[in-house]
Design a protein around this motif. Sequence first.
Motif, short mmCIF file in Angstrom:
data_model
loop_
_atom_site.label_atom_id
_atom_site.label_comp_id
_atom_site.label_asym_id
_atom_site.label_seq_id
_atom_site.Cartn_x
_atom_site.Cartn_y
_atom_site.Cartn_z
N ASN A 93 0.77 -1.04 0.01
CA ASN A 93 0.03 -0.10 -0.13
C ASN A 93 0.89 1.32 -0.08
O ASN A 93 0.66 2.29 -0.68
CB ASN A 93 -0.78 0.14 1.19
CG ASN A 93 -2.12 -0.85 0.96
OD1 ASN A 93 -2.59 -1.31 0.06
ND2 ASN A 93 -2.58 -1.50 2.20
N GLN A 108 -1.98 2.38 -2.51
CA GLN A 108 -3.27 1.78 -2.44
C GLN A 108 -3.85 1.80 -1.25
O GLN A 108 -3.06 2.27 0.12
CB GLN A 108 -3.05 0.33 -2.82
CG GLN A 108 -2.33 0.22 -4.42
CD GLN A 108 -3.56 0.69 -5.32
OE1 GLN A 108 -4.99 0.78 -4.97
NE2 GLN A 108 -3.40 1.06 -6.73
N ASN A 109 -5.12 1.12 -0.88
CA ASN A 109 -5.46 1.12 0.48
C ASN A 109 -6.26 -0.17 0.61
O ASN A 109 -7.22 -0.48 1.08
CB ASN A 109 -6.61 2.17 0.80
CG ASN A 109 -6.90 2.29 2.16
OD1 ASN A 109 -5.94 2.05 3.14
ND2 ASN A 109 -8.00 2.66 2.50
N SER A 132 -6.68 -4.29 2.24
CA SER A 132 -6.59 -4.79 3.37
C SER A 132 -6.75 -6.50 3.36
O SER A 132 -7.42 -6.65 2.16
CB SER A 132 -7.50 -4.41 4.57
OG SER A 132 -9.06 -4.19 3.95
#
Length: 635
Positions: free
Chosen positions: A543, A548-549, A551
Amino acid sequence: MEQVITAMADALFITSKIGKIKKVNHAAQKLFGYSEEELINQPISLIIDDHQLLIPGIDQHSYFQKNFHNFEVVCRTKTREKRLIAFSCSVIPKKIKELEDIVYIGRDITARQHREQRTSTQYAITRILSESQSVKQVIPQILQSICQNLEWDLGELWTPSQYIGTSVQGHSINAVLRCVEIWSSRVISVREFKAITWQTTYTPGVGLPGRIWIRRLPLWIQDITEDGDTRRSQFAAEAGLHAAFGFPILDDSEILGVMVFFNRDVQPKDKDLLQMVGSIGSQIAQFIKRKQAEDALIESEERYRDLFENANDLIQSVNPSGRFLYVNRAWRETLGYSEAEIANMNVFDIIHPEFKQHYLQRFYRVLSGEKFVQVKAAFVTKDGQTIFLEGNINCKFIEGHPVATRGIFRNVTQRLAAEEALRHQQEETQRFLLNILPVAISKPLKEEPADIAEDFADVTVLFADIVGFTEIATSLSAIQLVNLLNPIFSAFARLTEQHGLQRIKTINDAYMVVGGLPTRRPDHAQAIAQMALHMQTAIALFNTKNNQNFSIRIGIHSGTVAAGVIDLNNFTYDLWGDTVNIASCMESQGIAGKIQVTEDTYKCLYDQFLFEKRGEIEVKSKGKMTTYLLIGRKG
């Protein structure tokens, strides 16, 4: 007809063939400041400055008709002020040629001329400041450019220092201004005026330079010979100089010098011109401050030059305009450009087209104060080769102003080529063998399919899934999707090998790993738990590097499985049983960014790892099961 002539907005003159004025209208009187009585029977040369150009036309009727139908000429008012007039002329035919009259209809285009002059001056100054390399190079060019574009005759630079650059804060009463630069036109003789100027000094508030210095504002004088400057007024009059204006070279409240200009004509105050030169003074001040900062930076970095020259990394220093201030030996040798070529280059000249927009955005963000500890770029060498670089960029600020970006890069072209070759090799291998078969079943492969499967009583299974990736994938092409997933699953593959685990399958963005095969290692649960924690770290690093984000959601369960080959042709290996289903359920009903484990796995790990009890969840065909969230390793 008389009423029409009187009502005309343009100036009208009627002269005899030899140029004597016979009639004028009201507009002509108003424009030139003469009464009708003062103009009648006077030669047209009274108002036309360069009347010599009319002589051929007056003598030769055909020449006049051909060359003076429409022309622009400098004229003079009664007060001797210049006006640029566009005349349209024609001859009134009469039976006797010697008695023919000439009609002049003129329009004042002085304001248009001044606008054009101001525009060309502003453009010329901007170009000079962008192309010049030093203060001493730029000042004479600016004096000359202002004089020539605005049609003034002499320009000066006054400063309290040896040249210009040493600033004086506030309204210093101790400053002593000296002329350090003069430019003059060849059409005037100002030798004595220059000699006196070199010897003259002004204090703040005294003379035109001193008054501009103390006021910090542009100033206009209609006639310097009547201004009361006892030091230079007399010599200005002897040189034929009259109108004058000047402006401060000012950066906020910090003044660096004063520029003063003279003209042979008496000229009324031009507010638009004063406004423009005020802006030019600010531009010059910013240029000087930037050059001072660049010089100071270069001087301070001279101490590190030997270290930089012997470094293997590519090191560069670039000013806010993108021009190179310094590159080291490794940079020159890698890219192949000579020092002479680099001196005339901009950093964006060598950025690969596909990286240019990205690098430009990063460059401006660095100038605004942002730091990048890891930057990727692609430069083009002199012979057209592309090299890939990784490194960091930061910006040097002096008094809040950016003066240079500094970058240190490592050439990673060979490494990326090797990684690409490895990736290609892995893809080729996966076409033949999707999963490396455990040692325990390599021998049964030679036997009948019914004998290949085998039970394993004690293993740990991990399922992982990137949260929300399905929605993201709908907006991406297949190639974009692969490029995005590749670094993530490459990192997972390295972790699998590092912890001695077995990857079973990858489906889209889901990842399945088992511990305890084929060697029945007793610490399989610990290895799986450690890998799960490392997978969270890998996602966080991805990330950060790629803005980016994402999970990841992970589920783990320990128990019994059946394992074996399901396709002898493609050597596809798989697991079956409740353990697999429960581990998958732990992932699908888990929490984004968390690792959910069953009570069986918790019992294997609680003395070495930290957990948080989540409670009970409903598991298909199993009812309610107690689950825990893996937090980290103890100690």
